[in-house]
Design a protein around this motif. Structure first.
Motif, PDB file in Angstrom:
ATOM      1  N   LEU A 193      23.518 -94.622   7.735  1.00 58.86           N
ATOM      2  CA  LEU A 193      23.380 -93.272   6.199  1.00 58.86           C
ATOM      3  C   LEU A 193      25.103 -92.687   5.650  1.00 58.86           C
ATOM      4  O   LEU A 193      24.846 -92.128   4.617  1.00 58.86           O
ATOM      5  CB  LEU A 193      22.003 -92.453   6.432  1.00 58.86           C
ATOM      6  N   LYS A 194      25.608 -92.850   6.751  1.00 53.23           N
ATOM      7  CA  LYS A 194      26.739 -91.490   6.359  1.00 53.23           C
ATOM      8  C   LYS A 194      27.569 -93.036   5.218  1.00 53.23           C
ATOM      9  O   LYS A 194      28.401 -92.821   4.054  1.00 53.23           O
ATOM     10  CB  LYS A 194      27.984 -91.805   7.120  1.00 53.23           C
ATOM     11  N   SER A 195      27.928 -94.538   5.370  1.00 53.00           N
ATOM     12  CA  SER A 195      27.971 -95.298   4.171  1.00 53.00           C
ATOM     13  C   SER A 195      27.374 -95.450   3.600  1.00 53.00           C
ATOM     14  O   SER A 195      27.963 -96.630   2.179  1.00 53.00           O
ATOM     15  CB  SER A 195      28.086 -96.541   5.214  1.00 53.00           C
ATOM     16  N   LEU A 196      26.125 -95.119   3.075  1.00 54.57           N
ATOM     17  CA  LEU A 196      24.986 -95.221   2.162  1.00 54.57           C
ATOM     18  C   LEU A 196      24.773 -97.050   2.022  1.00 54.57           C
ATOM     19  O   LEU A 196      24.800 -96.791   0.865  1.00 54.57           O
ATOM     20  CB  LEU A 196      25.383 -94.409   0.506  1.00 54.57           C
ATOM     21  N   SER A 197      24.696 -97.228   2.918  1.00 54.30           N
ATOM     22  CA  SER A 197      24.293 -98.803   3.073  1.00 54.30           C
ATOM     23  C   SER A 197      22.706 -99.524   2.699  1.00 54.30           C
ATOM     24  O   SER A 197      22.181 -98.605   3.300  1.00 54.30           O
ATOM     25  CB  SER A 197      25.085 -99.170   4.138  1.00 54.30           C
ATOM     26  N   VAL A 198      22.304 -99.874   2.302  1.00 52.05           N
ATOM     27  CA  VAL A 198      21.179-100.446   1.491  1.00 52.05           C
ATOM     28  C   VAL A 198      19.884-100.814   2.474  1.00 52.05           C
ATOM     29  O   VAL A 198      18.795-101.840   2.317  1.00 52.05           O
ATOM     30  CB  VAL A 198      20.284-100.687   0.604  1.00 52.05           C
ATOM     31  N   ALA A 199      21.940-102.490   3.337  1.00 52.02           N
ATOM     32  CA  ALA A 199      21.154-103.103   3.818  1.00 52.02           C
ATOM     33  C   ALA A 199      21.596-103.187   5.047  1.00 52.02           C
ATOM     34  O   ALA A 199      23.031-102.849   4.895  1.00 52.02           O
ATOM     35  CB  ALA A 199      20.629-104.866   3.341  1.00 52.02           C
ATOM     36  N   ILE A 200      21.290-103.743   6.404  1.00 50.46           N
ATOM     37  CA  ILE A 200      22.437-104.270   7.442  1.00 50.46           C
ATOM     38  C   ILE A 200      22.361-105.865   7.945  1.00 50.46           C
ATOM     39  O   ILE A 200      21.154-106.202   7.774  1.00 50.46           O
ATOM     40  CB  ILE A 200      22.355-102.792   8.721  1.00 50.46           C
ATOM     41  N   ILE A 201      23.406-106.104   8.910  1.00 49.98           N
ATOM     42  CA  ILE A 201      22.776-107.221   9.522  1.00 49.98           C
ATOM     43  C   ILE A 201      23.511-106.590  10.908  1.00 49.98           C
ATOM     44  O   ILE A 201      24.842-105.990  11.063  1.00 49.98           O
ATOM     45  CB  ILE A 201      23.968-108.810   9.389  1.00 49.98           C
ATOM     46  N   LEU A 202      22.823-107.358  11.644  1.00 50.22           N
ATOM     47  CA  LEU A 202      22.876-106.722  13.580  1.00 50.22           C
ATOM     48  C   LEU A 202      23.696-107.980  14.009  1.00 50.22           C
ATOM     49  O   LEU A 202      23.311-108.796  13.683  1.00 50.22           O
ATOM     50  CB  LEU A 202      22.222-106.660  13.916  1.00 50.22           C
ATOM     51  N   VAL A 203      24.919-107.824  15.056  1.00 49.64           N
ATOM     52  CA  VAL A 203      25.419-109.370  15.075  1.00 49.64           C
ATOM     53  C   VAL A 203      25.889-108.693  16.432  1.00 49.64           C
ATOM     54  O   VAL A 203      26.903-107.002  17.455  1.00 49.64           O
ATOM     55  CB  VAL A 203      26.642-109.661  14.416  1.00 49.64           C
ATOM     56  N   HIS A 204      26.428-109.664  18.109  1.00 51.52           N
ATOM     57  CA  HIS A 204      26.010-109.156  18.845  1.00 51.52           C
ATOM     58  C   HIS A 204      26.480-110.725  19.659  1.00 51.52           C
ATOM     59  O   HIS A 204      26.532-112.017  19.196  1.00 51.52           O
ATOM     60  CB  HIS A 204      25.743-108.678  19.571  1.00 51.52           C
ATOM     61  N   ASN A 205      27.419-111.406  20.599  1.00 55.47           N
ATOM     62  CA  ASN A 205      27.926-112.441  21.338  1.00 55.47           C
ATOM     63  C   ASN A 205      27.186-112.061  22.421  1.00 55.47           C
ATOM     64  O   ASN A 205      26.978-111.236  22.870  1.00 55.47           O
ATOM     65  CB  ASN A 205      29.509-111.862  21.119  1.00 55.47           C
ATOM     66  N   HIS A 206      27.420-112.992  23.157  1.00 50.28           N
ATOM     67  CA  HIS A 206      26.691-113.808  24.156  1.00 50.28           C
ATOM     68  C   HIS A 206      27.937-114.321  24.783  1.00 50.28           C
ATOM     69  O   HIS A 206      27.755-115.408  25.110  1.00 50.28           O
ATOM     70  CB  HIS A 206      25.366-114.405  24.819  1.00 50.28           C
TER      71      HIS A 206
END
Length: 149
Positions: free
Chosen positions: A86-99
């Protein structure tokens, strides 16, 4: 006596010229960008969770590392995640993590977390384009490509 209130500021590092932002068209675009920037010294040791912040044209505004944990997991605080979005005023995201184990299949915990974030994002009209899981060798799993987003 005059009361003083703390001021909250949002700041960015690096260039903010929109012409320099990378456009994400598919999971491979995101994987190439993110894996290239991943810390290769820790990808096989510790699980790390990041969020890619995007504008309305799916151009990357920035990447925020939300947490770094242990060998088999990391904590994701949804309040911090959405504060950043919300602070970055983003309208879309991609989640990412590693195994670190190299196993690319999402765990039940990965699926539950993704669904929890998806439900919360609907309240703010934030689109989740994908959730990627990286193995140390650079191979990846895409929730979107596998129809579970």
């Amino acid at each position: 006596m005059k009361l003083k209130v703390n001021e909250i500021k949002i700041s960015y590092t690096g260039e903010l010229k929109s012409s320099m932002w990378h456009k994400i068209g598919n999971s491979q675009d995101a994987a190439e960008l993110l894996f290239g920037d991943w810390d290769k010294d820790t990808i096989g040791i510790q699980e790390t969770f990041k969020v890619v912040l995007l504008n309305n044209s799916n151009k990357v505004k920035g990447v925020y590392q939300l947490s770094q944990g242990g060998i088999t997991g990391t904590l994701v605080d949804l309040r911090i995640l959405f504060a950043v979005i919300l602070k970055s005023l983003s309208v879309a995201i991609i989640l990412v993590h590693n195994h670190p184990s190299g196993k690319l299949q999402p765990s039940d915990a990965d699926k539950r977390l993704t669904n929890k974030i998806k439900k919360a994002s609907m309240l703010f009209d934030i689109t989740i384009l994908d959730h990627l899981i990286f193995a140390p060798d650079g191979d990846y799993y895409s929730f979107s490509d596998n129809g579970i987003l």
